[in-house]
Design an enzyme around this catalytic site. Structure first.
Site, PDB file in Angstrom:
ATOM      1  N   CYS A 145      58.768  19.515 -33.240  1.00  0.00           N
ATOM      2  CA  CYS A 145      59.698  18.851 -33.784  1.00  0.00           C
ATOM      3  C   CYS A 145      59.944  16.874 -34.502  1.00  0.00           C
ATOM      4  CB  CYS A 145      61.071  18.317 -32.418  1.00  0.00           C
ATOM      5  SG  CYS A 145      61.706  20.015 -32.510  1.00  0.00           S
TER       6      CYS A 145
ATOM      7  N   HIS B  39      65.675  23.153 -31.061  1.00  0.00           N
ATOM      8  CA  HIS B  39      65.678  22.401 -29.878  1.00  0.00           C
ATOM      9  C   HIS B  39      66.382  21.240 -30.313  1.00  0.00           C
ATOM     10  CE1 HIS B  39      61.251  23.098 -29.046  1.00  0.00           C
ATOM     11  NE2 HIS B  39      61.472  23.795 -28.176  1.00  0.00           N
TER      12      HIS B  39
ATOM     13  N   GLU C 234      66.104  17.798 -31.303  1.00  0.00           N
ATOM     14  CA  GLU C 234      65.715  16.688 -33.173  1.00  0.00           C
ATOM     15  C   GLU C 234      66.219  18.062 -33.772  1.00  0.00           C
ATOM     16  OE1 GLU C 234      62.515  16.749 -29.764  1.00  0.00           O
ATOM     17  OE2 GLU C 234      63.607  17.974 -29.838  1.00  0.00           O
TER      18      GLU C 234
ATOM     19  N   CYS D 253      58.225  17.587 -28.938  1.00  0.00           N
ATOM     20  CA  CYS D 253      57.365  18.167 -28.869  1.00  0.00           C
ATOM     21  C   CYS D 253      56.617  17.732 -30.439  1.00  0.00           C
ATOM     22  CB  CYS D 253      57.464  19.477 -29.118  1.00  0.00           C
ATOM     23  SG  CYS D 253      58.229  20.611 -30.157  1.00  0.00           S
TER      24      CYS D 253
END
Length: 194
Positions: free
Chosen positions: A119, A88, A90, A116
């Site tokens: 993260c 992801h 992040e 999410c």
């Protein structure tokens, strides 16, 4: 010297939140994820310290290059059982900061998609105190968990929207050379977008 009317929408500057969100959106253009291109920018004291976008791990085939995430599966979100191959945005931004020895303690992160829960936990553990996002992601029980972190004072979460004027101005700047002396050309380009 030409007098410039600062009330003119063309001369409006983006807010800091809009500015950093636009940088996150630009980072998302590097995404190699077929399902959800996402970008992230970590900011400390109004300075960018790291960027990230989602995609397969370094050295792994890009989903966009091979045209699928898994053989026979055009997109990771098309499966209920297989996990996404993407790291992801992040996580990639935090990993970039760590790789180069840059502290994220007390920083903010701007993302194009609300983090999410995995993260968000990573963001909190990295010492990032503020999350600014464009598009909502968490709902139901996930939103309850997210909200518990906010209520504990671990992080603040804010949705950011670009104003249409700033988005149009940014588009005109991306499509036209900005390092020119004739402001009329930029204004003409802006008018074409309206």
């Amino acid at each position: 010297m030409q007098d410039i009317d600062s009330s003119n929408e063309y001369h409006q500057r983006p807010t800091w939140d809009e500015y950093f969100l636009m940088l996150a959106k630009l980072a998302a253009t590097r995404s190699t994820c077929i399902a959800f291109p996402v970008g992230a920018v970590i900011v400390k004291n109004k300075q960018v310290v790291a960027t990230g976008y989602n995609g397969s791990p370094s050295g792994s085939a890009h989903c966009t290059s091979q045209g699928y995430c898994y053989p026979g599966l055009t997109s990771c979100d098309a499966s209920k059982t297989l996990p996404s191959r993407a790291v992801h945005a992040e996580a990639n931004a935090i990993a970039q900061a760590a790789k180069y020895g840059i502290s994220t303690d007390g920083a903010s992160i701007y993302v194009t998609l609300e983090p999410c829960l995995s993260c968000l936990k990573l963001v909190i553990s990295a010492g990032i105190k503020e999350v600014f996002y464009e598009t909502s992601f968490n709902s139901g029980e996930k939103a309850l968990v997210r909200d518990s972190f906010v209520n504990e004072g671990l992080v603040t979460i804010n949705q950011v929207k670009l104003s249409e004027v700033i988005a149009q101005k940014a588009a005109s700047f991306l499509l036209t050379s900005t390092s020119i002396s004739n402001i009329g050309i930029l204004q003409s380009s802006q008018e074409k977008l309206l």
